[in-house]
Write an enzyme that holds these catalytic residues in place. Structure first.
Site, PDB file in Angstrom:
ATOM      1  N   PRO A   1     -15.695  36.582 -56.886  1.00 10.82           N
ATOM      2  CA  PRO A   1     -15.338  37.221 -58.143  1.00 10.82           C
ATOM      3  C   PRO A   1     -14.488  36.317 -59.006  1.00 10.82           C
ATOM      4  O   PRO A   1     -13.505  35.755 -58.550  1.00 10.82           O
ATOM      5  CB  PRO A   1     -14.522  38.436 -57.719  1.00 10.82           C
ATOM      6  N   GLU A   2     -14.876  36.200 -60.231  1.00  8.52           N
ATOM      7  CA  GLU A   2     -13.989  35.657 -61.249  1.00  8.52           C
ATOM      8  C   GLU A   2     -13.487  36.873 -62.030  1.00  8.52           C
ATOM      9  O   GLU A   2     -13.699  38.003 -61.631  1.00  8.52           O
ATOM     10  CB  GLU A   2     -14.734  34.662 -62.141  1.00  8.52           C
TER      11      GLU A   2
ATOM     12  N   HIS B   1     -17.855  43.007 -41.428  1.00  6.41           N
ATOM     13  CA  HIS B   1     -16.923  42.535 -42.459  1.00  6.41           C
ATOM     14  C   HIS B   1     -16.369  43.648 -43.338  1.00  6.41           C
ATOM     15  O   HIS B   1     -15.768  43.364 -44.364  1.00  6.41           O
ATOM     16  CB  HIS B   1     -17.555  41.450 -43.338  1.00  6.41           C
TER      17      HIS B   1
ATOM     18  N   ARG C   1     -15.843  36.047 -45.851  1.00  9.73           N
ATOM     19  CA  ARG C   1     -15.082  34.816 -45.635  1.00  9.73           C
ATOM     20  C   ARG C   1     -13.588  35.056 -45.434  1.00  9.73           C
ATOM     21  O   ARG C   1     -12.861  34.133 -45.071  1.00  9.73           O
ATOM     22  CB  ARG C   1     -15.326  33.851 -46.796  1.00  9.73           C
TER      23      ARG C   1
END
Length: 270
Positions: free
Chosen positions: A2-3, A91, A110
């Site tokens: 995400p930006e 996750h 991640r």
DNA sequence: CGCTGACCCTGACGGC
DNA sequence: TGCCGTCAGGGTCAGC
């Protein structure tokens, strides 16, 4: 992943489901994120009401009765509303269960994301040195020009520096530089005020447009409602090395700056 | 202060 | 089919 547009899309997606609801339970399945999740997070949050869902840079800030839950999505994180009782997938690290059968689920392959709980007055080293919001009036060409004087590093690294301006990541930095006709490797301190005017405006334009499209989904990004973003279809240079420039047809080139790939058009960008 | 590179972690993909 | 290197939207930190 995400930006700023993806974080803002997430904020808008979860806000209507969270505000005015009390936190009934918090489940932490995996506390080893970018920073360890506090062992007492569930106890701290229990029973508190969500008063607002805000954003600063790429941080989501859930304002609670007694403090603030600060969430970063890192590179691969997402936060979405799911049906309560839905079996967690791989996750799915944290659930925040709210009254009324709302479950906010944090997924992050991640694990570069983070959860912090801040009491009023607590030190906030991660927020203290952040630059202005790119969509605010404080961010303009004159600001960029002034901050860039004397800097010899690449302009792309300069605008991706959170101390200069927040929220501009690899995708939108690449796109804004293309729209402005500026080569990403050019020294930041040797760019004119007029070109910084264009760059600041294009940063705002590309971010605003991406927010309207629900963000950019490359592989896995989903907003708070679980839907992907559609800005990927509009990307002009990011991820298109070797393909023709949409403006002039020249083959787009790729260089590495600050350990990140940067795609640009040798004809359109000088 | 500015800049560079290492590092945190998992997964996808290409080459052999 | 599997193994290995490389790369991926984030950011911090140490060192020069």
């Amino acid at each position: 992943m995400p930006e700023l547009p993806e974080v803002e899309t997430t904020r808008r997606g979860i806000e209507p489901h969270c505000v005015d609801r009390r936190i009934e339970a918090v489940v932490v399945r995996q506390p080893a994120l970018r920073w360890p999740v506090p062992g007492d997070l569930a106890a701290q949050l229990h029973g508190q009401r969500v008063e607002a869902v805000e954003r600063r840079a790429k941080y989501l800030l859930l304002q609670l009765g007694d403090g603030t839950l600060m969430i970063h999505l890192g590179m691969s994180g997402s936060l979405r509303v799911v049906e309560p009782g839905l079996a967690p997938m791989t996750h799915d690290h944290i659930d925040i269960e709210l009254e009324g059968g709302i479950c906010l689920r944090f997924n992050d392959p991640r694990r570069f994301g983070s959860f912090h709980y801040l009491l009023p007055g607590a030190p906030t080293p991660l927020l203290d040195h952040l630059g202005p919001e790119p969509l605010s009036e404080a961010f303009d060409g004159a600001y960029l020009y002034r901050r860039s004087r004397g800097r010899r590093g690449a302009v792309k690294n300069f605008i991706m520096d959170g101390k200069v301006v927040v929220g501009v990541g690899n995708i939108y930095a690449s796109e804004a530089l293309f729209l402005s006709g500026i080569r990403p490797g050019r020294a930041a301190g040797r760019i004119s005020a007029a070109r910084y005017d264009a760059l600041a405006n294009n940063v705002k334009r590309v971010l605003t447009s991406a927010i309207e499209q629900g963000g950019t989904t490359l592989r896995d990004f989903v907003g708070g409602d679980g839907k992907p973003g559609y800005f990927a279809q509009k990307l002009l240079v990011y991820g298109r090395a070797g393909e023709p420039c949409r403006r002039c047809g020249a083959t787009l080139r790729e260089v590495r700056l600050g350990q990140r790939s940067s795609v640009y058009c040798i004809e359109c960008q000088r």
